[in-house]
Motif scaffolding. Structure first.
Motif, PDB file in Angstrom:
ATOM      1  N   THR A   1       0.814  -1.221   0.000  1.00  0.00           N
ATOM      2  CA  THR A   1       0.000   0.000   0.000  1.00  0.00           C
ATOM      3  C   THR A   1       0.843   1.265   0.000  1.00  0.00           C
ATOM      4  O   THR A   1       0.321   2.359   0.217  1.00  0.00           O
ATOM      5  CB  THR A   1      -0.931   0.026   1.230  1.00  0.00           C
ATOM      6  OG1 THR A   1      -0.140   0.037   2.426  1.00  0.00           O
ATOM      7  CG2 THR A   1      -1.843  -1.181   1.248  1.00  0.00           C
TER       8      THR A   1
ATOM      9  N   TYR B   1      -4.549  -4.455  11.270  1.00  0.00           N
ATOM     10  CA  TYR B   1      -4.842  -5.650  10.473  1.00  0.00           C
ATOM     11  C   TYR B   1      -4.060  -6.899  10.865  1.00  0.00           C
ATOM     12  O   TYR B   1      -4.468  -8.001  10.509  1.00  0.00           O
ATOM     13  CB  TYR B   1      -4.575  -5.361   8.990  1.00  0.00           C
ATOM     14  CG  TYR B   1      -5.540  -4.364   8.404  1.00  0.00           C
ATOM     15  CD1 TYR B   1      -6.802  -4.755   7.967  1.00  0.00           C
ATOM     16  CD2 TYR B   1      -5.212  -3.024   8.313  1.00  0.00           C
ATOM     17  CE1 TYR B   1      -7.693  -3.841   7.441  1.00  0.00           C
ATOM     18  CE2 TYR B   1      -6.105  -2.099   7.797  1.00  0.00           C
ATOM     19  CZ  TYR B   1      -7.343  -2.511   7.361  1.00  0.00           C
ATOM     20  OH  TYR B   1      -8.235  -1.606   6.859  1.00  0.00           O
TER      21      TYR B   1
ATOM     22  N   THR C   1       5.719  -4.328   5.952  1.00  0.00           N
ATOM     23  CA  THR C   1       5.303  -2.929   5.989  1.00  0.00           C
ATOM     24  C   THR C   1       6.189  -2.141   6.935  1.00  0.00           C
ATOM     25  O   THR C   1       6.847  -2.696   7.814  1.00  0.00           O
ATOM     26  CB  THR C   1       3.833  -2.811   6.429  1.00  0.00           C
ATOM     27  OG1 THR C   1       3.431  -1.442   6.388  1.00  0.00           O
ATOM     28  CG2 THR C   1       3.631  -3.350   7.838  1.00  0.00           C
TER      29      THR C   1
ATOM     30  N   LEU D   1      -6.884  -3.443   2.193  1.00  0.00           N
ATOM     31  CA  LEU D   1      -6.553  -4.170   3.415  1.00  0.00           C
ATOM     32  C   LEU D   1      -7.792  -4.818   4.028  1.00  0.00           C
ATOM     33  O   LEU D   1      -7.717  -5.922   4.580  1.00  0.00           O
ATOM     34  CB  LEU D   1      -5.881  -3.228   4.412  1.00  0.00           C
ATOM     35  CG  LEU D   1      -4.483  -2.730   4.002  1.00  0.00           C
ATOM     36  CD1 LEU D   1      -3.998  -1.648   4.948  1.00  0.00           C
ATOM     37  CD2 LEU D   1      -3.483  -3.881   3.957  1.00  0.00           C
TER      38      LEU D   1
ATOM     39  N   THR E   1      -0.882   0.196   9.897  1.00  0.00           N
ATOM     40  CA  THR E   1      -1.287  -1.032   9.207  1.00  0.00           C
ATOM     41  C   THR E   1      -1.103  -2.240  10.118  1.00  0.00           C
ATOM     42  O   THR E   1      -1.980  -3.113  10.201  1.00  0.00           O
ATOM     43  CB  THR E   1      -0.465  -1.208   7.915  1.00  0.00           C
ATOM     44  OG1 THR E   1      -0.695  -0.083   7.063  1.00  0.00           O
ATOM     45  CG2 THR E   1      -0.857  -2.482   7.187  1.00  0.00           C
TER      46      THR E   1
ATOM     47  N   GLN F   1      -6.210   2.207   0.139  1.00  0.00           N
ATOM     48  CA  GLN F   1      -5.429   1.373   1.037  1.00  0.00           C
ATOM     49  C   GLN F   1      -6.337   0.624   2.002  1.00  0.00           C
ATOM     50  O   GLN F   1      -6.211  -0.594   2.193  1.00  0.00           O
ATOM     51  CB  GLN F   1      -4.456   2.253   1.831  1.00  0.00           C
ATOM     52  CG  GLN F   1      -3.762   1.550   2.981  1.00  0.00           C
ATOM     53  CD  GLN F   1      -2.902   2.497   3.786  1.00  0.00           C
ATOM     54  OE1 GLN F   1      -1.749   2.718   3.448  1.00  0.00           O
ATOM     55  NE2 GLN F   1      -3.444   3.072   4.835  1.00  0.00           N
TER      56      GLN F   1
ATOM     57  N   GLU G   1       4.551   0.667   8.123  1.00  0.00           N
ATOM     58  CA  GLU G   1       3.491   1.491   8.680  1.00  0.00           C
ATOM     59  C   GLU G   1       2.929   0.855   9.941  1.00  0.00           C
ATOM     60  O   GLU G   1       2.297  -0.204   9.891  1.00  0.00           O
ATOM     61  CB  GLU G   1       2.374   1.681   7.642  1.00  0.00           C
ATOM     62  CG  GLU G   1       2.833   2.374   6.370  1.00  0.00           C
ATOM     63  CD  GLU G   1       3.332   3.787   6.631  1.00  0.00           C
ATOM     64  OE1 GLU G   1       2.873   4.414   7.606  1.00  0.00           O
ATOM     65  OE2 GLU G   1       4.183   4.261   5.859  1.00  0.00           O
TER      66      GLU G   1
END
Length: 624
Positions: free
Chosen positions: A201, A240, A231, A213, A236, A209, A233
């Protein structure tokens, strides 16, 4: 099955991570690269497991070996690298010991991979629909129109508007976000049991995004598949992932459930990552300059259309955009990929010729200038592009790269040009020893600082920053924002900051304009837009932003401002509001009434007659 139903299924099944079936097992994986007669090992003893119905996050700094590990899981290594040892078991078979034909059959069918740089992964000579079709055909019985329909369906699934037209596009005709979505479509086409997603993403705006997700997470819960999500991030990870793996110096130094990782990280490196995130606001947002009052650059009714080949139709990329940027001020321009943000930036500099409208810089309408007169302004208006790897000539030294603008716009001697190159490298906090190196081998953070140094070479007054932080690690991103703030204070530069990263926009910008399908739908100060967004699209953007809080996960709640439906085609736009097909507040009059920017009581300008009339409940935003 809804997100909440999937979450309930996961909870009711009571599948413990220790008893769930293992999809992928990695033991002591080692990958090496020969450098100057010795072997460098970016992956050195990597061990972990991924189980069914798990989304496992892999985090680490740029250069920590994440992407090298992702390829090695498929038995691959970038030349001249080699897999030196270890075991990678998928469904009970060691992939590193399989014959080439067998492992090729598994790649793409049972294990899908999404890589980070879409430009380098898509074939520039093939249309996007063909590439998706070929990827699907490699593992499924299909041909001709079936492949085209599959490609169009996959493009539609990942949120690309007008997928029939985009299927016939080449990679260079897509924005960075659209190219990334094309790669996602390719990877998901055969419904793999395991998806390895390497920064999937990084080039996407927040709404797309979140949609991707969400879809990814739901698929895992419904099918029992699994995802290794690489990732940088933390938002994120928090929203998730079930578990977090921390990669440092080639090894996993922490493996923890997501809530435990955020609440009580054990390894010093993990603690450092989270400390950086928590200090981000205090280190940046409170030190912003006040910004200018006198306009430096203004646009009025700026329009840009593109002809559609072999037809009389046009694509409306920018539609009557009016902006104002003061001296020493930063305007953030946000919106979905393909909304026209980059086109606006390039029209301001006349890298693209506007179809109509004006661009007034320091009292001069640039649109009316003949090409020779426009050259006088080139040194005053500069741009920093999104991808630092594609923005610099790989055959030139950094010194030559920094001297090139001086060759074009100054009469300095060679000695003075070299002196200026040294001043520029100092200005962006890099070591002078880099001047005689070439871009290859330098990290994204260093390369983007070199891009900024090049833009500063001739003392510009205005710079377009086109997604300059999108491929950077959290550490490099924070450093670059701090650099931009400092340069603005010291040099009085004005910025147009184009980004999908709302957190960065919150810290760096004074004002923000929100774009949708070529139009500005809301504009105001950052405080106004982030605290009380008025337009339904602005509300959706903020509601889709992922905060690094695993106690308030997106997958566990209903999102009140979420958008549904398809984005209209920019070729055949609606008569009324462009958001009508996706807006949760739509009434029949919205579909037939063209919208204009109108002031509202909170101080913003909003392109929504219902919001301007106070008929939409203001959404309570958040400070990122």
């Amino acid at each position: 099955m809804t997100r909440l139903e999937a979450a309930a299924l996961q909870a009711s099944s009571m599948i413990e991570p220790t008893t769930a079936r293992t999809v992928l097992s990695v033991e002591n994986l080692v990958v090496g690269y020969p450098v100057d007669g010795r072997m460098i090992k970016p992956v050195d003893g990597l061990s972990f497991k991924v189980r069914e119905r798990e989304v496992v996050g892999l985090i680490g700094d740029a250069g920590s070996g994440k992407s090298t590990a992702a390829l090695a899981l498929l038995g691959l290594a970038r030349a001249p690298g080699k897999i030196l040892g270890g075991k990678v078991e998928f469904d009970g078979r060691d992939l590193l010991k399989l014959p080439d034909a067998e492992i090729r059959a598994i790649r793409g069918r049972d294990i899908g991979i999404i890589v980070q740089n879409p430009r380098s992964s898509l074939n520039p000579m093939l249309r996007i629909g063909k590439q998706i079709g070929y990827a699907y055909q490699a593992h499924n019985a299909a041909s001709g129109q079936q492949l085209r329909r599959k490609a169009i369906d996959m493009l539609r699934m990942v949120g690309i508007n007008d997928p029939e037209r985009r299927a016939d596009s080449y990679a260079h005709e897509l924005s960075g976000g659209m190219a990334q979505r094309a790669l996602i479509a390719m990877a998901l086409s055969s419904k793999p049991k395991l998806l390895i997603a390497d920064e999937p993403t990084s080039g996407l705006d927040v709404t797309i995004q979140a949609q991707f997700l969400d879809e990814m997470w739901n698929t895992v819960q419904q099918t029992g598949s699994a995802i290794l999500l690489i990732t940088q991030e933390l938002g994120t990870l928090a929203n998730y992932c079930d578990r977090v793996l921390v990669l440092h110096e080639g090894r996993i130094v922490e493996d923890a459930p997501v809530r435990e990782f955020f609440a009580n990280p054990q390894h010093p490196y993990s603690q450092q990552i989270l400390k950086l995130q928590r200090e981000r606001g205090s280190s940046l947002g409170l030190e912003l300059p006040e910004g200018g009052v006198k306009p430096l650059l203004q646009t009025r009714d700026l329009r840009k259309t593109f002809a559609v080949q072999h037809t009389k139709k046009t694509i409306q990329a920018v539609d009557k955009v009016s902006l104002s940027i003061g001296r020493g001020e930063t305007l953030g321009l946000v919106g979905e990929s393909g909304s026209g943000k980059t086109t606006v930036g390039r029209c301001l500099l006349r890298l693209l010729e506007p179809t109509s409208g004006s661009v007034v810089f320091d009292g001069e309408d640039l649109v009316k200038l003949p090409p020779n007169d426009m050259r006088r302004y080139r040194s005053k208006l500069q741009i920093v592009f999104q991808d630092p790897f594609d923005s610099l000539n790989p055959r030139w030294t950094i010194r030559r790269i920094l001297c090139e603008p001086l060759d074009l716009h100054s009469n300095l001697s060679a000695a003075d040009k070299n002196k200026r190159a040294e001043e520029l490298i100092d200005l962006v906090d890099l070591d002078r020893t880099l001047l005689d190196r070439k871009p290859r081998g330098l990290g994204a953070g260093a390369l983007q600082r070199i891009n900024i140094a090049r833009a500063l070479a001739c003392n510009p007054e205005f710079i377009v920053l086109d997604e300059p932080t999108s491929v950077l690690s959290p550490r490099a991103r924070v450093g670059l924002i701090e650099l931009l703030v400092r340069l603005q204070k010291e040099l009085g530069i004005s910025y147009l900051f184009i980004s999908h990263d709302l957190t960065t926009v919150r810290y760096l910008c004074h004002k923000v304009s929100v774009m949708y399908l070529g139009q500005i739908v809301e504009t105001g100060t950052v405080e106004q837009v982030f605290s009380r967004p008025q337009h339904p699209y602005s509300q959706a953007l903020l509601s889709a932003h992922l905060f690094p809080d695993p106690t308030n996960r997106r997958v566990d709640k209903v999102i009140p401002a979420a958008l549904e439906g398809e984005i209209p085609s920019p070729i055949d736009l609606p008569i009324g509001c462009y958001l009508a097909s996706r807006c949760p507040h739509v009434v029949e009059a919205c579909r037939s009434t063209p919208q204009t920017l109108e002031p509202v009581d909170t101080g913003q300008e909003v392109r929504c007659w219902r919001a301007a009339a106070g008929e939409i409940t203001a959404f309570k935003g958040a400070h990122a």
